[in-house]
Every structure is written in C-alpha cells, then in structure tokens.
Design an enzyme around this catalytic site. Structure first.
Site, PDB file in Angstrom:
ATOM      1  CB  CYS A  11      -8.817   0.845  -6.404  1.00  0.00           C
ATOM      2  SG  CYS A  11      -8.436  -0.542  -7.777  1.00  0.00           S
ATOM      3  CB  CYS A  51     -10.677  -2.628  -7.798  1.00  0.00           C
ATOM      4  SG  CYS A  51     -10.133  -1.087  -8.341  1.00  0.00           S
TER       5      CYS A  51
END
Length: 305
Positions: free
Chosen positions: A121, A202
């Site tokens: 992420c 993400c």
C-alpha cells in the site's frame, strides 16, 4: 461365341482403363487445386504482410528468463517461489503460432496469474507521457513502484513479440502497431497488466503527468485514462495524488487548474476518491534539476530551500 466373348473382354478392359484414367485425372486435379488453395492461404498469411512496428526481440526467451531470474533473486528474493521457466512458457503460449491481430485476454490469463505478486500500500505510482522521468525517480526512491517495477512490467519493458500461424510461429521481422489492429500481442498484454496493477493498488496512490504537453496532461485515450483510472478500487484507495510535472525550461502548457486535469479530477471525484494535485512535485523537480543544474528554473528551485 469365342469372338463375342473376346470382344466383350476388350470392351471391359477399355472401360476399366478409361475409369483409371478418369480417376488419375481427378487425383491430379485435386492435388493442383489443393496446391493453389494452400498457396492462396500463404499469400494472405500475416507473415506475408509487412507490419509497421518492430518484430519480435531477438533472443526473446533468454531476455525474459534473464530478467525474471534477476528480479526474483537479486531484486526481490521474497518472490523466490516464482517459476521463471513456467512464466516464459506461458508468455510464449500466449502468442506463438497465432495471428497477431487475434490475441485475447484469455491468452494471457495464465501468465498474469503466474507472475502476479502483492503491491504494498501507498507505493503504486501511475504515469502518462513521463516515462523517462518517472523511472529515474523510482530508481532513486524505492518507496514507489510503477508497473515497470513489477515482475510483469520489468520482464516486458521495451521488449516486443508477436506470432505467426506458419513456422517457426514467431515473427522476427515486424509486428502490428495498435493502429493496425487493436488486439495485437503488445497492446493486449499491457492493457491486462495495467488493469491488474490498478486493481492491486491500495492506500495513497500517485500519478505523474506531463504538464508540458500542449494537448493536455490527461488524455482519456491513454492507458492511464482509459484503464487504470477506472480500475482503482475506492474501497482500497484512500487518496489519489497528482504530480503535474513540467519540463525544465519547457513549455508550461498546463497546471493543476488546467482543463484536462480538471476533467481527471471530476472522474476521480465521481468515483469517490480524495484528490490532491501538486504542480512540479518538489522531490521529482529536484531530480530534474540534477540534469539541468544551471538552468534558471533550477536556480530558483534551490534558492527557495
């Protein structure tokens, strides 16, 4: 009676010989027709066409395998369970002996599954028309990954391939451009890889665009504008940061308030993303100045520290 029987036998032999002659003539005709039809097929075979793009990269197998082994051993040993030979066989199977204008997503699906890996992420960095700059940046800053920094993108970057229905099944002379046919091996591969890269993103994601392009930094027809934007997941991505970079000394065609950037912001807002846009993101601008240290733009840049 004997004379009549002999005459009958003669007629029978004559009929038999005529039948054999007709049969042989039919066989010869069939062979000739088959040859003509086969020759006709060869004439329209994709190999007989001269495509506009470069052909398959020489020693493609060695290039792909070498890059794969380098990626999983030297750069990302955590991916050591990847089978490079299977990955190569899967790539080859997607295009070899196939018409280079009839490639489908299904052809590449096994490859995508074999070569995919998690993207941490906050690391995903997308780009459009900033290829050289964005990759210089990711080489100097390991906190970000472009598609070309993943295994799939690393193996395929600046490499070309396409098949041909006739032997040897690979066309080393030329391959079709996207303008010649949409479903060519390169276009289908990069669309699928880009879609998968966007779906995996993400946290905070970044996109580097070129503010020196007169036609506009954001283009709906680009891979980013047509595929990646629409495959970002609002449930996984918290923010989208736009870095609008202008060439040092180049035209300043667009800023964050520009028409195309506002169109991009609208698309992202409709999909419920938070957006931050920054003109000439400072860490990237400093990298630009490494190559242009004496330019006025860079002097102003260093004086502002």
């Amino acid at each position: 009676m004997p004379m009549q029987q002999g005459s009958a036998r003669t007629r029978q032999r004559t009929v038999l010989l005529m039948g054999i002659v007709v049969l042989l003539a039919a066989l010869v005709l069939a062979v000739v027709l088959a040859s003509l039809l086969t020759h006709g097929r060869h004439e329209v075979s994709p190999k007989m066409l001269k495509w506009k793009d470069r052909g398959t990269t020489k020693n493609l197998q060695e290039v792909i395998l070498g890059r794969c082994y380098n990626y999983i051993t030297a750069q990302h040993p955590e991916l050591g369970d990847k089978d490079c030979l299977k990955i190569w066989e899967s790539l080859k199977g997607a295009f070899i002996y196939k018409n280079p204008c009839n490639i489908t997503a299904e052809d590449y699906q096994p490859l995508m599954e074999l070569a995919s890996h998690p993207i941490p992420c906050n690391k995903s960095l997308f780009w459009s028309k900033t290829g050289d700059l964005v990759h210089r940046y990711t080489k100097s800053n390991q906190n970000f990954l472009t598609l070309e920094d993943t295994l799939l993108g690393y193996m395929a970057d600046k490499v070309s391939w396409c098949g041909d229905p006739s032997a040897p099944g690979i066309n080393y002379e030329s391959c079709p451009k996207r303008s010649e046919c949409e479903s060519n091996p390169g276009s289908v591969f990069w669309k699928m890889a880009s879609k998968m890269f966007a779906e995996a993103a993400c946290g905070v994601v970044q996109v580097m665009l070129n503010g020196s392009i007169e036609a506009g930094a954001f283009r709906s027809s680009s891979i980013f504008g047509s595929i990646e934007v629409f495959n970002l997941n609002p449930d996984k991505v918290s923010e989208v940061h736009i870095w609008l970079m202008q060439d040092i000394g180049g035209p300043q065609s667009e800023s964050c308030s520009g028409h195309s950037i506002q169109r991009l912001i609208s698309i992202l807002e409709e999909r419920n993303f938070k957006i931050i846009c920054e003109d000439n993101y400072r860490p990237v601008q400093l990298l630009q100045c490494v190559h242009n240290p004496d330019h006025t733009d860079c002097r102003l840049c260093t004086n502002s520290t």
